[in-house]
Design a protein around this motif. Structure first.
Motif, PDB file in Angstrom:
ATOM      1  N   VAL A   1      -0.600  -6.534   5.551  1.00 41.41           N
ATOM      2  CA  VAL A   1      -1.718  -6.224   6.222  1.00 41.41           C
ATOM      3  C   VAL A   1      -2.829  -6.562   5.608  1.00 41.41           C
ATOM      4  CG1 VAL A   1      -2.835  -3.824   6.851  1.00 41.41           C
ATOM      5  CG2 VAL A   1      -0.372  -3.983   6.698  1.00 41.41           C
ATOM      6  N   MET A   2      -3.277  -6.246   4.257  1.00 40.21           N
ATOM      7  CA  MET A   2      -4.309  -6.750   3.848  1.00 40.21           C
ATOM      8  C   MET A   2      -4.604  -8.210   3.966  1.00 40.21           C
ATOM      9  SD  MET A   2      -6.080  -4.394   2.338  1.00 40.21           S
ATOM     10  CE  MET A   2      -7.079  -5.077   1.080  1.00 40.21           C
ATOM     11  N   GLY A   3      -3.503  -8.801   3.576  1.00 38.06           N
ATOM     12  CA  GLY A   3      -3.549 -10.459   3.779  1.00 38.06           C
ATOM     13  C   GLY A   3      -4.055 -10.870   5.076  1.00 38.06           C
ATOM     14  N   ARG A   4      -3.513 -10.485   6.093  1.00 32.69           N
ATOM     15  CA  ARG A   4      -3.885 -10.747   7.610  1.00 32.69           C
ATOM     16  C   ARG A   4      -5.313 -10.336   7.896  1.00 32.69           C
ATOM     17  NH1 ARG A   4      -1.877 -15.046   7.816  1.00 32.69           N
ATOM     18  NH2 ARG A   4      -2.667 -15.153   9.950  1.00 32.69           N
ATOM     19  N   LEU A   5      -5.689  -9.152   7.016  1.00 32.64           N
ATOM     20  CA  LEU A   5      -7.175  -8.629   7.540  1.00 32.64           C
ATOM     21  C   LEU A   5      -8.298  -9.732   6.847  1.00 32.64           C
ATOM     22  CD1 LEU A   5      -6.875  -4.894   6.860  1.00 32.64           C
ATOM     23  CD2 LEU A   5      -6.981  -6.108   9.026  1.00 32.64           C
ATOM     24  N   GLU A   6      -7.743  -9.964   5.433  1.00 35.32           N
ATOM     25  CA  GLU A   6      -8.649 -11.026   4.963  1.00 35.32           C
ATOM     26  C   GLU A   6      -8.745 -12.456   5.479  1.00 35.32           C
ATOM     27  OE1 GLU A   6     -10.586 -11.227   1.759  1.00 35.32           O
ATOM     28  OE2 GLU A   6     -11.002  -9.452   2.591  1.00 35.32           O
ATOM     29  N   ALA A   7      -7.327 -12.750   5.775  1.00 39.09           N
ATOM     30  CA  ALA A   7      -7.259 -14.221   6.431  1.00 39.09           C
ATOM     31  C   ALA A   7      -7.510 -14.488   7.728  1.00 39.09           C
ATOM     32  CB  ALA A   7      -5.873 -14.921   6.041  1.00 39.09           C
TER      33      ALA A   7
ATOM     34  N   ALA B   1      -8.286 -11.500  10.505  1.00 39.77           N
ATOM     35  CA  ALA B   1      -9.075 -10.424  11.431  1.00 39.77           C
ATOM     36  C   ALA B   1     -10.628 -10.430  10.901  1.00 39.77           C
ATOM     37  CB  ALA B   1      -8.649  -8.915  11.259  1.00 39.77           C
ATOM     38  N   MET B   2     -10.998 -10.747   9.662  1.00 36.72           N
ATOM     39  CA  MET B   2     -12.392 -10.792   9.243  1.00 36.72           C
ATOM     40  C   MET B   2     -13.338 -11.673  10.073  1.00 36.72           C
ATOM     41  SD  MET B   2     -13.360  -8.358   7.262  1.00 36.72           S
ATOM     42  CE  MET B   2     -14.654  -8.795   6.441  1.00 36.72           C
ATOM     43  N   ALA B   3     -12.295 -12.911  10.618  1.00 37.18           N
ATOM     44  CA  ALA B   3     -13.130 -14.022  11.052  1.00 37.18           C
ATOM     45  C   ALA B   3     -12.837 -14.229  12.587  1.00 37.18           C
ATOM     46  CB  ALA B   3     -12.890 -15.329  10.225  1.00 37.18           C
ATOM     47  N   GLN B   4     -12.041 -13.428  13.227  1.00 40.20           N
ATOM     48  CA  GLN B   4     -11.828 -13.560  14.532  1.00 40.20           C
ATOM     49  C   GLN B   4     -12.217 -12.419  15.293  1.00 40.20           C
ATOM     50  OE1 GLN B   4     -10.014 -16.494  15.345  1.00 40.20           O
ATOM     51  NE2 GLN B   4      -9.686 -17.466  13.490  1.00 40.20           N
ATOM     52  N   LYS B   5     -12.019 -12.915  16.739  1.00 37.41           N
ATOM     53  CA  LYS B   5     -12.163 -11.805  17.815  1.00 37.41           C
ATOM     54  C   LYS B   5     -11.059 -10.780  17.827  1.00 37.41           C
ATOM     55  CE  LYS B   5     -15.249 -14.293  21.105  1.00 37.41           C
ATOM     56  NZ  LYS B   5     -14.882 -15.858  20.721  1.00 37.41           N
ATOM     57  N   PRO B   6     -11.339  -9.773  18.302  1.00 33.01           N
ATOM     58  CA  PRO B   6     -10.322  -8.431  18.386  1.00 33.01           C
ATOM     59  C   PRO B   6      -8.949  -8.866  19.041  1.00 33.01           C
ATOM     60  CG  PRO B   6     -12.680  -7.504  18.866  1.00 33.01           C
ATOM     61  CD  PRO B   6     -12.755  -9.274  19.045  1.00 33.01           C
ATOM     62  N   TRP B   7      -8.977  -9.530  20.106  1.00 37.35           N
ATOM     63  CA  TRP B   7      -7.661  -9.768  20.679  1.00 37.35           C
ATOM     64  C   TRP B   7      -6.836 -10.656  19.961  1.00 37.35           C
ATOM     65  CZ3 TRP B   7      -4.395  -7.655  23.563  1.00 37.35           C
ATOM     66  CH2 TRP B   7      -3.392  -8.474  24.212  1.00 37.35           C
ATOM     67  N   PRO B   8      -7.511 -11.766  19.502  1.00 45.89           N
ATOM     68  CA  PRO B   8      -6.266 -12.570  18.777  1.00 45.89           C
ATOM     69  C   PRO B   8      -6.033 -11.911  17.480  1.00 45.89           C
ATOM     70  CG  PRO B   8      -8.107 -13.880  19.626  1.00 45.89           C
ATOM     71  CD  PRO B   8      -8.638 -12.714  19.913  1.00 45.89           C
ATOM     72  N   SER B   9      -6.882 -11.186  16.883  1.00 46.92           N
ATOM     73  CA  SER B   9      -6.578 -10.377  15.598  1.00 46.92           C
ATOM     74  C   SER B   9      -5.362  -9.340  16.062  1.00 46.92           C
ATOM     75  CB  SER B   9      -7.745  -9.601  14.941  1.00 46.92           C
ATOM     76  OG  SER B   9      -8.747 -10.508  14.964  1.00 46.92           O
ATOM     77  N   PHE B  10      -5.571  -8.658  17.111  1.00 42.71           N
ATOM     78  CA  PHE B  10      -4.702  -7.724  17.428  1.00 42.71           C
ATOM     79  C   PHE B  10      -3.141  -8.425  17.652  1.00 42.71           C
ATOM     80  CE2 PHE B  10      -2.378  -4.910  20.988  1.00 42.71           C
ATOM     81  CZ  PHE B  10      -2.336  -3.964  19.967  1.00 42.71           C
ATOM     82  N   LEU B  11      -3.172  -9.628  18.403  1.00 44.96           N
ATOM     83  CA  LEU B  11      -1.729 -10.389  18.438  1.00 44.96           C
ATOM     84  C   LEU B  11      -1.298 -10.973  17.078  1.00 44.96           C
ATOM     85  CD1 LEU B  11      -2.652 -12.855  21.585  1.00 44.96           C
ATOM     86  CD2 LEU B  11      -1.300 -10.569  21.391  1.00 44.96           C
ATOM     87  N   ASP B  12      -2.138 -11.305  16.265  1.00 39.27           N
ATOM     88  CA  ASP B  12      -1.987 -11.623  14.989  1.00 39.27           C
ATOM     89  C   ASP B  12      -1.224 -10.764  14.194  1.00 39.27           C
ATOM     90  OD1 ASP B  12      -2.130 -13.779  12.856  1.00 39.27           O
ATOM     91  OD2 ASP B  12      -3.181 -12.028  11.878  1.00 39.27           O
ATOM     92  N   GLY B  13      -1.868  -9.407  14.236  1.00 38.22           N
ATOM     93  CA  GLY B  13      -1.188  -8.262  13.503  1.00 38.22           C
ATOM     94  C   GLY B  13       0.178  -8.187  14.032  1.00 38.22           C
ATOM     95  N   ILE B  14       0.471  -8.039  15.469  1.00 35.54           N
ATOM     96  CA  ILE B  14       1.784  -7.838  16.070  1.00 35.54           C
ATOM     97  C   ILE B  14       2.732  -8.880  15.544  1.00 35.54           C
ATOM     98  CG2 ILE B  14       2.903  -7.833  18.269  1.00 35.54           C
ATOM     99  CD1 ILE B  14       0.837  -6.253  19.417  1.00 35.54           C
ATOM    100  N   GLY B  15       2.177  -9.916  15.557  1.00 30.92           N
ATOM    101  CA  GLY B  15       3.130 -11.203  15.468  1.00 30.92           C
ATOM    102  C   GLY B  15       3.627 -10.968  13.911  1.00 30.92           C
ATOM    103  N   ASN B  16       2.866 -10.925  12.862  1.00 35.61           N
ATOM    104  CA  ASN B  16       3.298 -10.867  11.743  1.00 35.61           C
ATOM    105  C   ASN B  16       4.036  -9.514  11.325  1.00 35.61           C
ATOM    106  OD1 ASN B  16       2.096 -12.974   9.656  1.00 35.61           O
ATOM    107  ND2 ASN B  16       0.360 -12.367  10.889  1.00 35.61           N
ATOM    108  N   GLY B  17       3.885  -8.425  12.048  1.00 34.73           N
ATOM    109  CA  GLY B  17       4.382  -7.352  11.826  1.00 34.73           C
ATOM    110  C   GLY B  17       5.854  -7.372  12.430  1.00 34.73           C
ATOM    111  N   LEU B  18       5.925  -8.352  13.579  1.00 35.37           N
ATOM    112  CA  LEU B  18       7.583  -8.687  13.939  1.00 35.37           C
ATOM    113  C   LEU B  18       8.007  -9.628  13.205  1.00 35.37           C
ATOM    114  CD1 LEU B  18       6.627  -8.732  17.995  1.00 35.37           C
ATOM    115  CD2 LEU B  18       7.808  -7.216  16.628  1.00 35.37           C
ATOM    116  N   GLY B  19       7.433 -10.611  12.798  1.00 34.23           N
ATOM    117  CA  GLY B  19       7.990 -11.719  11.916  1.00 34.23           C
ATOM    118  C   GLY B  19       8.582 -11.055  10.635  1.00 34.23           C
TER     119      GLY B  19
END
Lengths: 225, 204
Positions: free
Chosen positions: A130-136, A138-156
């Motif tokens: 969670v923290m790693g993806r936020l830092e790497a 979500a802090m630099a991207q738009k909401p929708w890609p960040s949301f997908l990135d969160g889902i993707g990493n959760g599924l991985g």
């Protein structure tokens, strides 16, 4: 020639589709090539601890996917107004809020699973995914890609969790999701469950083997971490 | 007294945070390539753990538990705020880490430089939050909490220094391509966890 002249006519600021190629990569890369556990080495703690049985593993994976998706979304929405120096604390508070929600829902509707997961639901807060993806991300991207990135990493994370849990529950108890898989006659003929698989070290061996398998399939991953 | 000593030994060896609960695995795997840095991280973790767990104990028992607020006004005795535990625990830890960082920077720049990036990273070390959460779940008293946090910290220190020492040697071994780095670290940790299993059942 004609195609070359047609190309510039396209509107320059073409709105990116919700599931454009780039977004699909954001969503699916973490499942294998950029898996949070085996490649980025994030979130290993809980991956090892809740994998004795499949059911808690699935619930843990769902919980983490929810938390990581929505925390990425929220952080991406407010990323411009977070002061740099206290961003860790802001991130932690938002993650802690979401984890508290998940924990309360689990306690209300699935009390036995919540007892079984014990402190590990709370530990989603400090789950490095969670923290790693936020830092790497979500802090630099738009909401929708960040949301997908969160889902993707959760599924991985979920894929690894469930794979390890299936292996451990099958060899350790002869069951999957609580259903008996190894038939009774096998036990009658002297088959014994592998007690090691129920112990903590088995999780480490299983993930170690998974990493070996993944990296011999994809040599480019060798020595990335 | 014997009870506390028993708990101390148990939290170091039998219920080692790394080998029995896998807490703090991320930093454990990432920062165990050299013994020197591993030692630095280990000391920092022990320090933060011993500081924050008793503070969290006080917060839990004098602010959050049902009936804990009765000292303000008797009518508050039925208030149960334990659902706020996660947020308050992590804030304590984040705050403590920030404070430790400032104090160390001011009074011992050499130690500050040695610890470097690991100091802020301790905030998200699961072992620290995990110790606080175990303290809550197992309903320890204040002394027990203190002993438990020291023991867990030393357990983490021991585990990370041991793995770093083994990994320094592994550099000179021939390991199959796919297993290099992370893979072999996992398997070595598994073997170490097996060795630590032999401590189980020890009672003082």
């Amino acid at each position: 020639m004609s195609t070359a002249t047609v190309a510039p006519v396209k509107p320059k600021e073409k709105k990116e589709g919700l599931l454009s190629k780039k977004n699909r990569r954001t969503l699916f890369d973490p499942l294998d090539d950029n898996n949070p556990i085996t490649v980025q080495v994030l979130g290993v703690c809980s991956a090892l601890a809740v994998t004795i049985q499949v059911k808690p593993a699935i619930i843990m994976a769902l919980g983490l996917t929810l938390v990581s998706a929505f925390s990425s979304l929220i952080i991406a929405l407010i990323r411009d107004s977070i002061p740099g120096r206290i961003r860790m604390i802001v991130q932690l508070i938002i993650v802690a809020l979401l984890v508290t929600l998940v924990d309360q829902v689990l306690k209300a509707f699935m009390y036995d699973v919540s007892k079984q997961l014990s402190v590990f639901v709370g530990l989603i807060i400090t789950n490095c995914i969670v923290m790693g993806r936020l830092e790497a991300f979500a802090m630099a991207q738009k909401p929708w890609p960040s949301f997908l990135d969160g889902i993707g990493n959760g599924l991985g994370y979920g894929i690894i969790l469930i794979t390890v849990a299936v292996v451990r529950e099958f060899w350790g108890a002869g069951k999957i999701l609580g259903f008996q898989i190894v038939p009774q006659w096998a036990y009658d003929h002297g088959y014994v469950n592998n007690g090691l698989m129920a112990l903590p070290p088995a999780a480490l061996f299983t993930i170690g083997m998974y990493i070996w398998w993944q990296r011999s399939r994809k040599p480019k991953l060798v020595n990335v971490s | 007294m014997e009870h506390l000593l028993n708990m101390f030994v148990k939290s170091i060896f039998v219920e080692n945070v790394i080998f029995a609960f896998f807490l703090g695995m991320c930093s454990y795997l990432a920062i165990s390539k050299k013994v020197k840095t591993a030692t630095g991280l280990g000391i920092a973790v022990v320090f933060v753990m011993v500081m924050t767990t008793p503070i969290n104990y006080l917060i839990l028992n004098y602010m959050l538990r049902e009936g804990a607020l009765a000292w303000i006004h008797p009518s508050l005795a039925s208030v149960d705020l334990t659902f706020l535990a996660f947020i308050l625990f992590i804030s304590t830890i984040a705050g403590a880490v920030q404070m430790v960082e400032m104090v160390v920077e001011k009074f011992s720049p050499s130690l500050y430089n040695a610890l470097g990036i690991f100091l802020p990273l301790i905030t998200v070390n699961c072992a620290i939050l995990g110790t606080s959460l175990f303290m809550q779940e197992r309903e320890y008293g204040f002394l027990e909490t203190g002993v438990f946090s020291v023991g867990s910290g030393i357990g983490f220190f021991l585990a990370i220094v041991l793995l770093a020492a083994i990994r320094e040697r592994l550099k000179y071994s021939k390991i199959p391509d796919g297993l290099q780095g992370l893979g072999i670290a996992m398997i070595v940790t598994g073997l170490m966890a097996l060795a630590f299993l032999s401590f189980s059942g020890i009672q003082l």
